[in-house]
Write a protein that holds these residues in place. Structure first.
Motif, PDB file in Angstrom:
ATOM      1  N   MET A 166       0.840  -1.181   0.000  1.00  0.00           N
ATOM      2  CA  MET A 166       0.000   0.000   0.000  1.00  0.00           C
ATOM      3  C   MET A 166       0.886   1.245   0.000  1.00  0.00           C
ATOM      4  SD  MET A 166      -3.135   1.073   2.488  1.00  0.00           S
ATOM      5  CE  MET A 166      -4.156  -0.130   1.650  1.00  0.00           C
ATOM      6  N   ARG A 167       0.532   2.202  -0.835  1.00  0.00           N
ATOM      7  CA  ARG A 167       1.374   3.380  -1.024  1.00  0.00           C
ATOM      8  C   ARG A 167       0.699   4.627  -0.464  1.00  0.00           C
ATOM      9  NH1 ARG A 167       3.234   5.898  -6.741  1.00  0.00           N
ATOM     10  NH2 ARG A 167       4.733   7.406  -5.973  1.00  0.00           N
ATOM     11  N   LEU A 168       1.460   5.389   0.326  1.00  0.00           N
ATOM     12  CA  LEU A 168       0.950   6.591   0.973  1.00  0.00           C
ATOM     13  C   LEU A 168       1.768   7.808   0.570  1.00  0.00           C
ATOM     14  CD1 LEU A 168       0.598   5.227   4.625  1.00  0.00           C
ATOM     15  CD2 LEU A 168      -1.217   5.353   2.907  1.00  0.00           C
ATOM     16  N   LEU A 169       1.099   8.969   0.524  1.00  0.00           N
ATOM     17  CA  LEU A 169       1.785  10.250   0.405  1.00  0.00           C
ATOM     18  C   LEU A 169       1.671  10.938   1.763  1.00  0.00           C
ATOM     19  CD1 LEU A 169       3.215  12.415  -1.325  1.00  0.00           C
ATOM     20  CD2 LEU A 169       0.949  13.383  -1.774  1.00  0.00           C
ATOM     21  N   TYR A 170       2.808  11.390   2.281  1.00  0.00           N
ATOM     22  CA  TYR A 170       2.847  12.017   3.600  1.00  0.00           C
ATOM     23  C   TYR A 170       3.413  13.420   3.447  1.00  0.00           C
ATOM     24  CZ  TYR A 170       4.387  12.755   8.482  1.00  0.00           C
ATOM     25  OH  TYR A 170       4.615  13.257   9.738  1.00  0.00           O
ATOM     26  N   ALA A 171       2.623  14.438   3.772  1.00  0.00           N
ATOM     27  CA  ALA A 171       3.037  15.837   3.651  1.00  0.00           C
ATOM     28  C   ALA A 171       3.213  16.426   5.042  1.00  0.00           C
ATOM     29  CB  ALA A 171       1.998  16.630   2.860  1.00  0.00           C
ATOM     30  N   GLU A 172       4.449  16.762   5.386  1.00  0.00           N
ATOM     31  CA  GLU A 172       4.792  17.259   6.723  1.00  0.00           C
ATOM     32  C   GLU A 172       6.040  18.119   6.616  1.00  0.00           C
ATOM     33  OE1 GLU A 172       5.143  18.483  10.058  1.00  0.00           O
ATOM     34  OE2 GLU A 172       3.678  16.852  10.271  1.00  0.00           O
ATOM     35  N   ASP A 173       5.981  19.372   7.128  1.00  0.00           N
ATOM     36  CA  ASP A 173       7.136  20.264   7.009  1.00  0.00           C
ATOM     37  C   ASP A 173       8.099  20.160   8.188  1.00  0.00           C
ATOM     38  OD1 ASP A 173       5.224  21.488   8.702  1.00  0.00           O
ATOM     39  OD2 ASP A 173       6.126  23.453   8.362  1.00  0.00           O
ATOM     40  N   GLU A 174       7.719  19.481   9.252  1.00  0.00           N
ATOM     41  CA  GLU A 174       8.617  19.281  10.381  1.00  0.00           C
ATOM     42  C   GLU A 174       9.503  18.065  10.078  1.00  0.00           C
ATOM     43  OE1 GLU A 174       8.394  18.277  15.145  1.00  0.00           O
ATOM     44  OE2 GLU A 174       6.648  19.192  14.158  1.00  0.00           O
ATOM     45  N   LYS A 175      10.753  18.310   9.726  1.00  0.00           N
ATOM     46  CA  LYS A 175      11.610  17.266   9.174  1.00  0.00           C
ATOM     47  C   LYS A 175      11.824  16.084  10.108  1.00  0.00           C
ATOM     48  CE  LYS A 175      14.130  20.322   6.023  1.00  0.00           C
ATOM     49  NZ  LYS A 175      15.459  20.855   5.616  1.00  0.00           N
ATOM     50  N   SER A 176      12.069  16.350  11.382  1.00  0.00           N
ATOM     51  CA  SER A 176      12.335  15.247  12.303  1.00  0.00           C
ATOM     52  C   SER A 176      11.108  14.346  12.459  1.00  0.00           C
ATOM     53  CB  SER A 176      12.769  15.786  13.668  1.00  0.00           C
ATOM     54  OG  SER A 176      11.766  16.616  14.225  1.00  0.00           O
ATOM     55  N   LEU A 177       9.941  14.953  12.534  1.00  0.00           N
ATOM     56  CA  LEU A 177       8.713  14.177  12.632  1.00  0.00           C
ATOM     57  C   LEU A 177       8.469  13.396  11.352  1.00  0.00           C
ATOM     58  CD1 LEU A 177       6.134  13.394  14.134  1.00  0.00           C
ATOM     59  CD2 LEU A 177       5.058  15.466  13.204  1.00  0.00           C
ATOM     60  N   LEU A 226       0.547  14.205  -6.166  1.00  0.00           N
ATOM     61  CA  LEU A 226      -0.750  13.553  -6.328  1.00  0.00           C
ATOM     62  C   LEU A 226      -1.176  13.489  -7.789  1.00  0.00           C
ATOM     63  CD1 LEU A 226      -2.563  15.111  -3.264  1.00  0.00           C
ATOM     64  CD2 LEU A 226      -2.301  12.657  -3.684  1.00  0.00           C
ATOM     65  N   GLU A 227      -0.704  14.423  -8.588  1.00  0.00           N
ATOM     66  CA  GLU A 227      -1.040  14.418 -10.012  1.00  0.00           C
ATOM     67  C   GLU A 227      -0.324  13.303 -10.757  1.00  0.00           C
ATOM     68  OE1 GLU A 227      -0.147  18.265 -11.527  1.00  0.00           O
ATOM     69  OE2 GLU A 227      -2.046  19.143 -10.872  1.00  0.00           O
ATOM     70  N   THR A 228       0.850  12.938 -10.277  1.00  0.00           N
ATOM     71  CA  THR A 228       1.655  11.945 -11.007  1.00  0.00           C
ATOM     72  C   THR A 228       1.685  10.583 -10.343  1.00  0.00           C
ATOM     73  OG1 THR A 228       3.644  12.716  -9.849  1.00  0.00           O
ATOM     74  CG2 THR A 228       3.169  13.712 -11.978  1.00  0.00           C
ATOM     75  N   MET A 282      -7.752  18.761  -4.043  1.00  0.00           N
ATOM     76  CA  MET A 282      -7.919  17.345  -4.390  1.00  0.00           C
ATOM     77  C   MET A 282      -9.373  17.028  -4.713  1.00  0.00           C
ATOM     78  SD  MET A 282      -5.626  15.348  -1.522  1.00  0.00           S
ATOM     79  CE  MET A 282      -6.296  13.745  -2.014  1.00  0.00           C
ATOM     80  N   ARG A 283     -10.250  17.397  -3.808  1.00  0.00           N
ATOM     81  CA  ARG A 283     -11.663  17.067  -3.998  1.00  0.00           C
ATOM     82  C   ARG A 283     -12.261  17.816  -5.178  1.00  0.00           C
ATOM     83  NH1 ARG A 283     -10.075  12.970  -1.523  1.00  0.00           N
ATOM     84  NH2 ARG A 283     -10.675  12.613   0.657  1.00  0.00           N
ATOM     85  N   ALA A 284     -11.793  19.042  -5.421  1.00  0.00           N
ATOM     86  CA  ALA A 284     -12.317  19.825  -6.543  1.00  0.00           C
ATOM     87  C   ALA A 284     -11.994  19.179  -7.882  1.00  0.00           C
ATOM     88  CB  ALA A 284     -11.746  21.247  -6.500  1.00  0.00           C
ATOM     89  N   ARG A 285     -10.863  18.498  -7.958  1.00  0.00           N
ATOM     90  CA  ARG A 285     -10.511  17.841  -9.224  1.00  0.00           C
ATOM     91  C   ARG A 285     -10.928  16.371  -9.255  1.00  0.00           C
ATOM     92  NH1 ARG A 285      -4.007  18.554  -8.435  1.00  0.00           N
ATOM     93  NH2 ARG A 285      -3.553  16.689  -7.200  1.00  0.00           N
ATOM     94  N   GLY A 286     -11.743  15.984  -8.292  1.00  0.00           N
ATOM     95  CA  GLY A 286     -12.301  14.632  -8.320  1.00  0.00           C
ATOM     96  C   GLY A 286     -11.442  13.554  -7.723  1.00  0.00           C
ATOM     97  N   ASP A 287     -10.397  13.927  -7.018  1.00  0.00           N
ATOM     98  CA  ASP A 287      -9.517  12.947  -6.383  1.00  0.00           C
ATOM     99  C   ASP A 287     -10.138  12.495  -5.063  1.00  0.00           C
ATOM    100  OD1 ASP A 287      -7.513  11.509  -5.115  1.00  0.00           O
ATOM    101  OD2 ASP A 287      -5.910  12.867  -5.733  1.00  0.00           O
ATOM    102  N   ARG A 288     -10.560  11.231  -5.008  1.00  0.00           N
ATOM    103  CA  ARG A 288     -11.246  10.704  -3.825  1.00  0.00           C
ATOM    104  C   ARG A 288     -10.322   9.876  -2.941  1.00  0.00           C
ATOM    105  NH1 ARG A 288     -14.417  14.231  -3.384  1.00  0.00           N
ATOM    106  NH2 ARG A 288     -15.334  13.007  -1.669  1.00  0.00           N
ATOM    107  N   THR A 289      -9.030   9.993  -3.117  1.00  0.00           N
ATOM    108  CA  THR A 289      -8.084   9.266  -2.275  1.00  0.00           C
ATOM    109  C   THR A 289      -8.341   9.584  -0.801  1.00  0.00           C
ATOM    110  OG1 THR A 289      -6.424   9.452  -4.027  1.00  0.00           O
ATOM    111  CG2 THR A 289      -5.640   8.791  -1.854  1.00  0.00           C
ATOM    112  N   PRO A 290      -8.366   8.566   0.076  1.00  0.00           N
ATOM    113  CA  PRO A 290      -8.600   8.825   1.500  1.00  0.00           C
ATOM    114  C   PRO A 290      -7.553   9.769   2.084  1.00  0.00           C
ATOM    115  CG  PRO A 290      -8.777   6.482   1.036  1.00  0.00           C
ATOM    116  CD  PRO A 290      -8.246   7.120  -0.206  1.00  0.00           C
ATOM    117  N   VAL A 291      -7.992  10.705   2.913  1.00  0.00           N
ATOM    118  CA  VAL A 291      -7.101  11.709   3.497  1.00  0.00           C
ATOM    119  C   VAL A 291      -7.254  11.723   5.018  1.00  0.00           C
ATOM    120  CG1 VAL A 291      -6.624  14.182   3.716  1.00  0.00           C
ATOM    121  CG2 VAL A 291      -7.057  13.188   1.457  1.00  0.00           C
TER     122      VAL A 291
END
Length: 224
Positions: A1-12, A40-42, A66-75
């Motif tokens: 299973m593949r996840l995208l993780y967006a977080e600006d705190e580098k250590s976390l 998310l686009e690619t 995401m939702r505006a362009r029809g992306d229903r990936t769980p968030v």
């Protein structure tokens, strides 16, 4: 299973990514909202973890786009904010769940499992083909001659094949789905894991074979 993780705190980000990887997730990590939308686009993801407070675009803006362009990936939204209005705003924008920092990793993992199940991405607890079964909870591969507990990438590759039996899965599809499109891993990594899976299938007396179409990819077939 593949996840995208967006977080600006580098250590976390490093800590969470490491734990997710150890739990058999393939994780791509970005540090701002604009990068999250670009990936998310690619990419083809099973779930997205968004920190709300990020530079360039915050988690709410990413979710709304995401939702505006029809992306229903769980968030799943992560934030230090605990106000009820913020939680309601995120859910109203289309978030599947909301977790306030600081959080326990066991709870994060449980919420990831829950949100992907809700979307029907892991509805099958056991996959079967020929005389073998693959337990999607324990990662056990079973056949008449015994069983093997598969490692992360072994499990992910065999799961792809068993969810699409007799269908060719390209080497590039394995690389993109499991290693990530920007991975520095080489294409022969796929062959290495395929070779290991073939040996394990043979050792449990499986009547299932991973066959190759030279230069293209692999598919699962019941042997004659």
């Amino acid at each position: 299973m593949r996840l995208l993780y967006a977080e600006d705190e580098k250590s976390l980000a490093r800590a969470v990514s490491t734990i997710l990887t150890r739990n058999n997730y393939a994780v791509d990590t970005v540090s701002d909202g604009e990068s999250a939308l670009e990936w998310l686009e690619t990419g083809n993801y099973d779930g997205v973890i968004l920190d709300v407070m990020m530079p360039k675009k915050d988690g709410f803006e990413v979710l709304k786009a995401m939702r505006a362009r029809g992306d229903r990936t769980p968030v799943l939204l992560l934030t230090a904010r605990s106000e009820i209005d913020d939680r309601v705003a995120g859910l109203d924008l289309g978030a599947n769940d909301y977790l306030t920092k600081p959080f326990d990793m066991k709870e994060l993992l449980a919420r990831i499992r829950a949100m992907t199940r809700v979307q029907g991405l892991q509805t099958d607890k056991t996959l079967s083909f020929g005389n073998v079964t693959l337990d999607c909870s324990s990662y056990d591969l079973r056949g008449p001659g015994g069983s093997h507990k598969l490692a992360g990438k072994e499990y992910q590759m065999l799961e792809m094949l068993m969810r699409n039996p007799r269908t060719l899965v390209s080497t590039e599809a394995f690389m993109d789905r499991i290693w990530g499109y920007d991975s520095e891993a080489e294409l022969n990594s796929v062959w290495v894991y395929i070779s290991t899976l073939r040996k394990k299938l043979k050792s449990i007396d499986a009547n299932v074979e991973i066959r190759a179409q030279r230069g293209v990819g692999y598919y699962l077939e019941v042997s004659a």
